[in-house]
Design a protein around this motif. Structure first.
Motif, PDB file in Angstrom:
ATOM      1  N   PHE A 156       0.800  -1.228   0.000  1.00  0.00           N
ATOM      2  CA  PHE A 156       0.000   0.000   0.000  1.00  0.00           C
ATOM      3  C   PHE A 156       0.834   1.280   0.000  1.00  0.00           C
ATOM      4  N   LEU A 157       2.138   1.188  -0.284  1.00  0.00           N
ATOM      5  CA  LEU A 157       2.947   2.399  -0.352  1.00  0.00           C
ATOM      6  C   LEU A 157       3.400   2.652  -1.781  1.00  0.00           C
ATOM      7  N   LYS A 158       3.312   3.905  -2.188  1.00  0.00           N
ATOM      8  CA  LYS A 158       3.771   4.322  -3.510  1.00  0.00           C
ATOM      9  C   LYS A 158       4.779   5.458  -3.308  1.00  0.00           C
ATOM     10  N   LYS A 159       6.002   5.245  -3.774  1.00  0.00           N
ATOM     11  CA  LYS A 159       7.056   6.249  -3.582  1.00  0.00           C
ATOM     12  C   LYS A 159       6.807   7.450  -4.480  1.00  0.00           C
ATOM     13  N   ARG A 160       6.839   8.641  -3.878  1.00  0.00           N
ATOM     14  CA  ARG A 160       6.667   9.888  -4.626  1.00  0.00           C
ATOM     15  C   ARG A 160       7.986  10.632  -4.787  1.00  0.00           C
ATOM     16  N   THR A 161       8.739  10.744  -3.695  1.00  0.00           N
ATOM     17  CA  THR A 161      10.075  11.337  -3.723  1.00  0.00           C
ATOM     18  C   THR A 161      10.929  10.532  -2.744  1.00  0.00           C
ATOM     19  N   GLU A 162      12.160  10.938  -2.553  1.00  0.00           N
ATOM     20  CA  GLU A 162      13.068  10.195  -1.668  1.00  0.00           C
ATOM     21  C   GLU A 162      12.516  10.053  -0.254  1.00  0.00           C
ATOM     22  N   GLY A 163      11.895  11.079   0.276  1.00  0.00           N
ATOM     23  CA  GLY A 163      11.394  11.021   1.638  1.00  0.00           C
ATOM     24  C   GLY A 163       9.889  11.038   1.772  1.00  0.00           C
ATOM     25  N   HIS A 164       9.168  10.804   0.661  1.00  0.00           N
ATOM     26  CA  HIS A 164       7.710  10.899   0.685  1.00  0.00           C
ATOM     27  C   HIS A 164       7.077   9.720  -0.047  1.00  0.00           C
ATOM     28  N   TYR A 165       6.184   9.029   0.651  1.00  0.00           N
ATOM     29  CA  TYR A 165       5.399   7.944   0.076  1.00  0.00           C
ATOM     30  C   TYR A 165       3.931   8.254   0.291  1.00  0.00           C
ATOM     31  N   GLU A 166       3.084   7.675  -0.554  1.00  0.00           N
ATOM     32  CA  GLU A 166       1.642   7.755  -0.351  1.00  0.00           C
ATOM     33  C   GLU A 166       1.127   6.384   0.071  1.00  0.00           C
ATOM     34  N   ILE A 167       0.159   6.397   0.982  1.00  0.00           N
ATOM     35  CA  ILE A 167      -0.544   5.174   1.357  1.00  0.00           C
ATOM     36  C   ILE A 167      -1.761   5.125   0.439  1.00  0.00           C
ATOM     37  N   LYS A 212      -7.250   5.017  -4.487  1.00  0.00           N
ATOM     38  CA  LYS A 212      -7.542   6.008  -3.454  1.00  0.00           C
ATOM     39  C   LYS A 212      -6.322   6.201  -2.562  1.00  0.00           C
ATOM     40  N   THR A 213      -5.963   7.450  -2.299  1.00  0.00           N
ATOM     41  CA  THR A 213      -4.869   7.756  -1.385  1.00  0.00           C
ATOM     42  C   THR A 213      -5.423   7.907   0.016  1.00  0.00           C
ATOM     43  N   LEU A 214      -4.870   7.135   0.967  1.00  0.00           N
ATOM     44  CA  LEU A 214      -5.326   7.187   2.351  1.00  0.00           C
ATOM     45  C   LEU A 214      -4.540   8.196   3.174  1.00  0.00           C
ATOM     46  N   GLY A 215      -3.308   8.460   2.757  1.00  0.00           N
ATOM     47  CA  GLY A 215      -2.478   9.380   3.522  1.00  0.00           C
ATOM     48  C   GLY A 215      -1.076   9.443   2.972  1.00  0.00           C
ATOM     49  N   ASP A 216      -0.196  10.054   3.753  1.00  0.00           N
ATOM     50  CA  ASP A 216       1.183  10.257   3.350  1.00  0.00           C
ATOM     51  C   ASP A 216       2.133   9.731   4.416  1.00  0.00           C
ATOM     52  N   VAL A 217       3.300   9.291   3.969  1.00  0.00           N
ATOM     53  CA  VAL A 217       4.370   8.861   4.862  1.00  0.00           C
ATOM     54  C   VAL A 217       5.583   9.724   4.526  1.00  0.00           C
ATOM     55  N   HIS A 218       6.084  10.427   5.543  1.00  0.00           N
ATOM     56  CA  HIS A 218       7.259  11.278   5.375  1.00  0.00           C
ATOM     57  C   HIS A 218       8.394  10.676   6.193  1.00  0.00           C
ATOM     58  N   ILE A 219       9.572  10.584   5.589  1.00  0.00           N
ATOM     59  CA  ILE A 219      10.725   9.969   6.231  1.00  0.00           C
ATOM     60  C   ILE A 219      11.836  10.992   6.359  1.00  0.00           C
ATOM     61  N   ASP A 220      12.390  11.072   7.565  1.00  0.00           N
ATOM     62  CA  ASP A 220      13.628  11.831   7.718  1.00  0.00           C
ATOM     63  C   ASP A 220      14.660  10.861   8.280  1.00  0.00           C
ATOM     64  N   HIS A 221      15.778  11.337   8.722  1.00  0.00           N
ATOM     65  CA  HIS A 221      16.913  10.490   9.105  1.00  0.00           C
ATOM     66  C   HIS A 221      16.507   9.286   9.961  1.00  0.00           C
ATOM     67  N   ASN A 222      15.890   9.501  11.101  1.00  0.00           N
ATOM     68  CA  ASN A 222      15.515   8.375  11.963  1.00  0.00           C
ATOM     69  C   ASN A 222      14.055   8.436  12.385  1.00  0.00           C
ATOM     70  N   GLY A 223      13.228   9.031  11.556  1.00  0.00           N
ATOM     71  CA  GLY A 223      11.814   9.132  11.891  1.00  0.00           C
ATOM     72  C   GLY A 223      10.902   8.907  10.705  1.00  0.00           C
ATOM     73  N   VAL A 224       9.708   8.438  11.020  1.00  0.00           N
ATOM     74  CA  VAL A 224       8.665   8.252  10.014  1.00  0.00           C
ATOM     75  C   VAL A 224       7.404   8.906  10.561  1.00  0.00           C
ATOM     76  N   THR A 225       6.781   9.762   9.756  1.00  0.00           N
ATOM     77  CA  THR A 225       5.527  10.399  10.140  1.00  0.00           C
ATOM     78  C   THR A 225       4.454   9.994   9.150  1.00  0.00           C
ATOM     79  N   LEU A 226       3.353   9.453   9.671  1.00  0.00           N
ATOM     80  CA  LEU A 226       2.208   9.102   8.849  1.00  0.00           C
ATOM     81  C   LEU A 226       1.130  10.152   9.078  1.00  0.00           C
ATOM     82  N   GLU A 227       0.558  10.667   8.001  1.00  0.00           N
ATOM     83  CA  GLU A 227      -0.548  11.614   8.069  1.00  0.00           C
ATOM     84  C   GLU A 227      -1.708  11.026   7.285  1.00  0.00           C
TER      85      GLU A 227
END
Length: 125
Positions: free
Chosen positions: A27-38, A45-60
């Motif tokens: 259920f993840l589609k890569k958009r950019t290096e640090g951004h995926y869509e759920i 249908k897009t359920l949300g976004d996943v943002h990645i930084d060095h040691n963290g993941v944020t789901l919105e």
């Protein structure tokens, strides 16, 4: 006009750099290096976004999803937590209440909430 909805957020903090390629994450589609869509492939249908930084993941994600869609997000979080020492902050992902009044979030009180919803549905039949 679309209805106004709240954006729910769950943050996972890892003790090392995050590499999503190491996980089996449907259920993840890569958009950019640090951004995926759920997303849901069968409905596009897009359920949300996943943002990645060095040691963290944020789901919105939306506060207006179907139970099945919240289950997908909960599963993604569970897969990210496997075999890792991860700190999960789901304090901005309020979903509802248990029958005893305790709050439910995407991780905290998840299992009792699912049981509560299933028993409630059985009582409606």
């Amino acid at each position: 006009m679309k209805g106004v909805y709240r954006l729910l957020t769950t943050t996972l903090t890892f003790h090392k750099e995050v590499d999503l390629a190491k996980y089996d994450l449907p259920f993840l589609k890569k958009r950019t290096e640090g951004h995926y869509e759920i997303y849901l492939e069968n409905s596009d249908k897009t359920l949300g976004d996943v943002h990645i930084d060095h040691n963290g993941v944020t789901l919105e994600y939306s506060s207006e999803l179907l139970l099945e869609e919240y289950i997908i997000i909960h599963d993604l979080i569970s897969r990210l937590r496997e075999r890792n020492d991860v700190i999960v902050d789901d304090s901005k992902s309020f979903l509802g209440y248990l029958s005893n009044g305790e709050p439910v979030y995407i991780v905290n009180n998840w299992e009792p909430w699912i049981e509560y919803l299933q028993s409630s549905m059985k009582n409606c039949l």
